[in-house]
Design a protein around this motif. Structure first.
Motif, PDB file in Angstrom:
ATOM      1  N   ALA A 117     -29.789 -19.918  37.481  1.00  0.00           N
ATOM      2  CA  ALA A 117     -28.877 -20.498  36.495  1.00  0.00           C
ATOM      3  C   ALA A 117     -27.559 -20.891  37.144  1.00  0.00           C
ATOM      4  CB  ALA A 117     -28.628 -19.514  35.365  1.00  0.00           C
ATOM      5  N   ARG A 118     -26.863 -21.802  36.501  1.00  0.00           N
ATOM      6  CA  ARG A 118     -25.611 -22.297  37.065  1.00  0.00           C
ATOM      7  C   ARG A 118     -24.761 -22.873  35.962  1.00  0.00           C
ATOM      8  NH1 ARG A 118     -26.623 -27.702  38.893  1.00  0.00           N
ATOM      9  NH2 ARG A 118     -25.544 -27.312  40.849  1.00  0.00           N
ATOM     10  N   SER A 119     -23.483 -22.952  36.189  1.00  0.00           N
ATOM     11  CA  SER A 119     -22.593 -23.629  35.264  1.00  0.00           C
ATOM     12  C   SER A 119     -21.433 -24.186  36.062  1.00  0.00           C
ATOM     13  CB  SER A 119     -22.123 -22.679  34.162  1.00  0.00           C
ATOM     14  OG  SER A 119     -21.486 -23.423  33.129  1.00  0.00           O
ATOM     15  N   GLN A 120     -20.492 -24.817  35.377  1.00  0.00           N
ATOM     16  CA  GLN A 120     -19.443 -25.496  36.111  1.00  0.00           C
ATOM     17  C   GLN A 120     -18.089 -25.371  35.437  1.00  0.00           C
ATOM     18  OE1 GLN A 120     -21.229 -27.318  33.767  1.00  0.00           O
ATOM     19  NE2 GLN A 120     -20.509 -29.431  33.698  1.00  0.00           N
ATOM     20  N   ASN A 121     -17.051 -25.513  36.211  1.00  0.00           N
ATOM     21  CA  ASN A 121     -15.684 -25.608  35.704  1.00  0.00           C
ATOM     22  C   ASN A 121     -14.883 -26.548  36.593  1.00  0.00           C
ATOM     23  OD1 ASN A 121     -15.926 -22.385  34.615  1.00  0.00           O
ATOM     24  ND2 ASN A 121     -14.823 -23.840  33.364  1.00  0.00           N
ATOM     25  N   THR A 122     -13.861 -27.169  36.023  1.00  0.00           N
ATOM     26  CA  THR A 122     -12.926 -27.902  36.875  1.00  0.00           C
ATOM     27  C   THR A 122     -12.271 -26.890  37.815  1.00  0.00           C
ATOM     28  OG1 THR A 122     -11.166 -27.643  35.246  1.00  0.00           O
ATOM     29  CG2 THR A 122     -12.454 -29.688  35.150  1.00  0.00           C
ATOM     30  N   PRO A 123     -11.917 -27.325  39.017  1.00  0.00           N
ATOM     31  CA  PRO A 123     -11.414 -26.353  40.003  1.00  0.00           C
ATOM     32  C   PRO A 123     -10.149 -25.627  39.566  1.00  0.00           C
ATOM     33  CG  PRO A 123     -11.795 -28.514  41.032  1.00  0.00           C
ATOM     34  CD  PRO A 123     -12.056 -28.678  39.572  1.00  0.00           C
ATOM     35  N   ASP A 124      -9.377 -26.233  38.680  1.00  0.00           N
ATOM     36  CA  ASP A 124      -8.133 -25.568  38.268  1.00  0.00           C
ATOM     37  C   ASP A 124      -8.327 -24.657  37.057  1.00  0.00           C
ATOM     38  OD1 ASP A 124      -8.564 -27.441  36.342  1.00  0.00           O
ATOM     39  OD2 ASP A 124      -6.590 -28.382  36.461  1.00  0.00           O
ATOM     40  N   SER A 125      -9.576 -24.471  36.634  1.00  0.00           N
ATOM     41  CA  SER A 125      -9.839 -23.592  35.493  1.00  0.00           C
ATOM     42  C   SER A 125      -9.601 -22.135  35.855  1.00  0.00           C
ATOM     43  CB  SER A 125     -11.294 -23.727  35.036  1.00  0.00           C
ATOM     44  OG  SER A 125     -11.588 -25.042  34.658  1.00  0.00           O
ATOM     45  N   ALA A 126      -9.208 -21.380  34.868  1.00  0.00           N
ATOM     46  CA  ALA A 126      -9.087 -19.937  35.034  1.00  0.00           C
ATOM     47  C   ALA A 126      -9.415 -19.306  33.694  1.00  0.00           C
ATOM     48  CB  ALA A 126      -7.677 -19.555  35.475  1.00  0.00           C
ATOM     49  N   ALA A 127     -10.068 -18.171  33.713  1.00  0.00           N
ATOM     50  CA  ALA A 127     -10.477 -17.558  32.450  1.00  0.00           C
ATOM     51  C   ALA A 127     -10.739 -16.071  32.644  1.00  0.00           C
ATOM     52  CB  ALA A 127     -11.733 -18.240  31.909  1.00  0.00           C
ATOM     53  N   SER A 128     -10.889 -15.388  31.524  1.00  0.00           N
ATOM     54  CA  SER A 128     -11.033 -13.929  31.552  1.00  0.00           C
ATOM     55  C   SER A 128     -12.458 -13.475  31.853  1.00  0.00           C
ATOM     56  CB  SER A 128     -10.559 -13.334  30.223  1.00  0.00           C
ATOM     57  OG  SER A 128     -11.306 -13.869  29.139  1.00  0.00           O
TER      58      SER A 128
END
Ligand SMILES: *[C@@H]1O[C@H](CO)[C@@H](O)[C@H](O)[C@H]1NC(C)=O
Ligand SMILES: [Ca+2]
Ligand SMILES: [Ca+2]
Length: 358
Positions: free
Chosen positions: A335-346
């Motif tokens: 499995a895989r997913s993605q985020n923009t490189p500047d994303s940050a989350a808990s």
């Protein structure tokens, strides 16, 4: 302790609102029905995320800067992962639009890998030594799952992400204050560091004489030598009734029964390691990889693939403590997913690799 807590509270005076630009953008088409992308926080985009991505040199800079004077790794342990061929991806994808398939033969060379997700304490050592300031600290906010926010903070936030309303933009949330401005990491030094962007993660790895793993390296490591299995330990989620990863049990996002013992992150190494000696490869925190995101892959045999040459999002792997099969069946090696490189989350962290013996 007091000082750290104070730092967190300084930011608590104003709870702000982020306008989420492009939340319905390119990701929507790729996202599976019933918001299956949800716990992956891939609906989250910063205002001006595109602009950021184009300022490529900006995000590359910290890695170089902090690699100088690197003086060995703090606390962490690495294991040598002996290279070889493996089947990457799957022909039986749990979430087809994510590009989990096709199953393809890939060879990776030997490399060292952190046995655990990078912890708050390790990241603190890095920050102490370098004065590094994370992107979330510069932006002044980050995304926090509403289920772990205090009522006081939650009540002051009026805007959420339409596609994933359980993610709230919280002013003052960052790696030091992972659950919002009235939280701090004092009591959880051995939990995975969160709210780190792709560049932040790379800067840490570079300082520690390493780098982020490629997706192929990460998946090879996740599989622990097993072929065609869903999880790092096999095909059964809970063998003999035991939990092997920190995931979500119950009804997402409303009820977390914490049957595995943890509502939020767990201390690293709380669940059994895989055959390579790696902990929390799935669950606990999502992990950044080096690769740009794409959903189409060649079936030709590849050696040390590094993903597409460019893109807008980075690949993350492994799922998190927020993943439940109904919404985020992404705690599988393929499995895989993605985020923009500047994303940050808990729910997003990382681990590093280093070059192996040649
Ligand atoms: C970081 O620096 C602070 C203040 O000097 C110190 O109390 C703390 O122990 C350091 N933490 C680490 C992990 O090095
Ligand atoms: Ca859990
Ligand atoms: Ca993980």
């Amino acid at each position: 302790m007091m000082r750290l807590f104070y730092l967190c509270l300084v930011f608590a005076s104003v709870i702000g609102v982020l306008l989420i630009q492009g939340a319905q953008g390119a990701h929507s088409e790729a996202a599976p029905p019933q918001g299956a992308a949800s716990c992956g926080c891939d609906k989250l985009r910063r205002d001006g995320a595109q602009q950021h991505a184009e300022e490529g040199s900006d995000s590359a800079a910290p890695a170089h800067k902090y690699s100088e004077g690197a003086n060995g790794r703090p606390q962490g342990q690495m294991v040598l992962i002996a290279g070889g061929p493996f089947w990457m991806g799957t022909d039986d994808p749990g979430i087809p639009p994510d590009g989990e398939g096709p199953r393809r033969l890939v060879h990776v060379d030997s490399f060292y890998m952190d046995t655990q997700e990078v912890t708050n304490q390790q990241f603190q050592s890095f920050v102490n030594a370098t004065g590094y300031i994370t992107e979330a600290e510069k932006f002044g906010d980050s995304f926090v799952f509403e289920g772990i926010l205090s009522a006081g903070v939650k009540n002051q936030i009026t805007q959420a992400v339409a596609a994933a309303p359980w993610w709230l933009p919280v002013k003052g949330a960052n790696w030091r204050c992972p659950n919002g401005p009235d939280s701090d990491i004092t009591d959880i030094p051995d939990h995975p560091v969160l709210h780190v962007s792709w560049a932040d993660a790379g800067a840490y790895c570079s300082w520690a004489n390493g780098r982020l793993p490629t997706e192929a390296e990460w998946e090879y490591a996740c599989r622990g030598g097993l072929e065609d299995r869903l999880y790092p330990w096999g095909n059964k989620l809970n063998p003999k009734g035991q939990h092997y990863a920190n995931l979500w049990q119950g009804d997402f996002p409303n009820h977390n029964s914490a049957e595995d013992g943890y509502m939020k992150t767990s201390p690293v190494r709380s669940f059994p390691a895989n055959a390579f000696g790696l902990y929390d490869m799935v669950g606990n925190a999502w992990e950044w990889t080096a690769d740009w995101w794409a959903v189409h892959h060649t079936t030709e045999r590849q050696r040390n693939p590094t993903g597409p040459p460019s893109g807008t999002d980075k690949v993350k792997k492994g799922g998190s403590y927020m993943c439940h099969k109904s919404y985020c069946y992404r705690y599988r090696c393929a499995a895989r997913s993605q985020n923009t490189p500047d994303s940050a989350a808990s729910n997003l962290g990382f681990r590093c690799v280093a070059e192996g013996k040649t």
